[in-house]
Design a protein around this motif. Structure first.
Motif, PDB file in Angstrom:
ATOM      1  N   PRO A  81       0.892  -1.428   0.072  1.00 52.81           N
ATOM      2  CA  PRO A  81      -0.044   0.126  -0.012  1.00 52.81           C
ATOM      3  C   PRO A  81       0.965   1.183   0.012  1.00 52.81           C
ATOM      4  N   ALA A  82       0.505   2.406  -0.889  1.00 47.65           N
ATOM      5  CA  ALA A  82       1.084   3.459  -0.845  1.00 47.65           C
ATOM      6  C   ALA A  82       0.911   4.431   0.510  1.00 47.65           C
ATOM      7  N   PRO A  83       1.950   5.273   0.809  1.00 46.03           N
ATOM      8  CA  PRO A  83       1.831   6.048   2.056  1.00 46.03           C
ATOM      9  C   PRO A  83       0.672   6.928   1.785  1.00 46.03           C
ATOM     10  N   ARG A 117     -15.038   0.797  -2.050  1.00 40.93           N
ATOM     11  CA  ARG A 117     -13.681   1.094  -2.490  1.00 40.93           C
ATOM     12  C   ARG A 117     -13.171  -0.198  -3.457  1.00 40.93           C
ATOM     13  N   HIS A 118     -14.065  -0.510  -4.303  1.00 40.23           N
ATOM     14  CA  HIS A 118     -13.719  -1.514  -5.237  1.00 40.23           C
ATOM     15  C   HIS A 118     -12.492  -1.646  -6.169  1.00 40.23           C
ATOM     16  N   ALA A 119     -12.202  -0.329  -6.578  1.00 39.22           N
ATOM     17  CA  ALA A 119     -10.903   0.033  -7.241  1.00 39.22           C
ATOM     18  C   ALA A 119      -9.761   0.062  -6.555  1.00 39.22           C
ATOM     19  N   ALA A 120      -9.858   0.053  -5.195  1.00 36.65           N
ATOM     20  CA  ALA A 120      -8.626   0.213  -4.304  1.00 36.65           C
ATOM     21  C   ALA A 120      -7.788  -0.767  -4.447  1.00 36.65           C
ATOM     22  N   SER A 121      -6.512  -0.529  -4.154  1.00 44.27           N
ATOM     23  CA  SER A 121      -5.592  -1.622  -4.272  1.00 44.27           C
ATOM     24  C   SER A 121      -4.244  -1.632  -2.847  1.00 44.27           C
ATOM     25  N   PRO A 122      -4.177  -2.496  -2.161  1.00 44.34           N
ATOM     26  CA  PRO A 122      -4.494  -4.013  -2.486  1.00 44.34           C
ATOM     27  C   PRO A 122      -5.883  -4.484  -1.945  1.00 44.34           C
ATOM     28  N   ASN A 146     -14.764  -8.279   1.948  1.00 43.24           N
ATOM     29  CA  ASN A 146     -13.655  -8.177   0.673  1.00 43.24           C
ATOM     30  C   ASN A 146     -14.225  -8.443  -0.654  1.00 43.24           C
ATOM     31  N   ALA A 147     -14.212  -7.238  -1.306  1.00 46.68           N
ATOM     32  CA  ALA A 147     -14.650  -7.354  -2.667  1.00 46.68           C
ATOM     33  C   ALA A 147     -13.696  -7.507  -3.727  1.00 46.68           C
ATOM     34  N   GLY A 148     -12.429  -8.108  -3.263  1.00 47.70           N
ATOM     35  CA  GLY A 148     -11.395  -8.393  -4.147  1.00 47.70           C
ATOM     36  C   GLY A 148     -11.488  -9.783  -5.000  1.00 47.70           C
TER      37      GLY A 148
END
Length: 291
Positions: A81-83, A117-122, A146-148
């Motif tokens: 995950p990004a800061p 937040r379906h487009a969020a990663s990871p 968990n939608a991933g």
């Protein structure tokens, strides 16, 4: 214009601020001679979307506190995950606290919010957050799904900000504390120092504390004798983070279901491995009282 959903029942008054991470703008006790803040209130004249650190409380989803800058490994995949906070090298508190939440329903004593937040990663997820006043208590229910495409370790918590640390007394039973290094990530778990042991009501450490406590029994009591008011916190979680910086006008008692950087500790302590479509729910009760 900042949206505030007002809740009230004669014993408590709360403001929900959907645009600011779905957080709370205030929680006041009305059962005494005069209204008393149980959580640090957001300024009433604030019209722009506030920073989460200005709120009374905000949700922690899909994890709590800091994660190592190199991310974590799970099922032979590394996720980084990004800061997400200026000046902070570690990603912190997930990302639900930085999003505007959608209002699903609002009554005089309850509110239901939703976040996609379906487009969020990871972490791709759906979240729901329900606030309900029940007598002398505010009940907060936080759920994540968990939608991933892959199973991942999820965690939840709340980040309340409390007023008047110099006048407060804290009682919260824990067995150990995680000591942190210079990077503020846990380095070792050890016994409680005498001024960090709150089995009996005690003042907050005058030199400050910012650590996660292990083996919590899920109940805490904060009293402000000079103000004649108390706050009980009940949660179905095993950890709390106490953040009490010296010389400030607030402190934070954060119920969480996993230690800091749990994604990089053996066995992912406290985290829940959610398969795609699986959900996790946590419940926190804030209960006011007169001393």
């Amino acid at each position: 214009m900042l949206q505030r959903l007002q809740l009230g029942n004669g014993r408590l008054r709360a403001d929900v601020v959907p645009q600011a991470g779905g957080g709370l703008g205030r929680l006041d006790w009305l059962g005494g001679a005069s209204p008393q803040p149980l959580l640090r209130p957001l300024a009433t004249d604030t019209q722009e979307v506030p920073l989460p650190s200005q709120l009374a409380c905000f949700p922690l989803v899909p994890w709590s506190n800091r994660m190592a800058p190199f991310g974590f490994a799970f099922d032979d995949r590394r996720h980084v995950p990004a800061p997400n906070r200026a000046g902070e090298p570690c990603p912190i508190h997930g990302d639900g606290w930085q999003q505007a939440w959608e209002v699903m329903s609002h009554t005089p004593d309850s509110a239901l919010l939703r976040l996609k937040r379906h487009a969020a990663s990871p972490f791709s997820y759906d979240a729901a957050l329900r606030y309900a006043l029940e007598g002398d208590a505010l009940v907060v229910e936080l759920e994540v799904r968990n939608a991933g495409k892959y199973a991942l370790p999820f965690g939840l918590g709340l980040h309340p900000w409390l007023p008047d640390p110099q006048g407060a007394r804290l009682q919260a039973r824990a067995s150990q504390v995680w000591l942190a290094g210079a990077d503020k990530l846990p380095s070792m778990r050890g016994p409680l120092p005498p001024d960090w042991n709150f089995v009996d009501p005690a003042r907050l450490p005058e030199h400050g504390v910012d650590n996660v406590f292990d083996g919590w029994d899920g109940t805490a009591h904060v009293t402000w004798p000079a103000r004649g008011v108390g706050l009980s916190i009940e949660a179905n979680m095993d950890y709390f983070i106490l953040y009490a910086p010296p010389g400030r006008d607030f402190f934070c008692f954060e119920p969480v279901d996993h230690p800091i950087n749990a994604h990089n500790l053996p066995g992912y302590p406290g985290l829940s491995i959610l398969a795609p479509g699986a959900s996790l729910r946590r419940r926190v009760v804030f209960r006011g009282s007169v001393l």
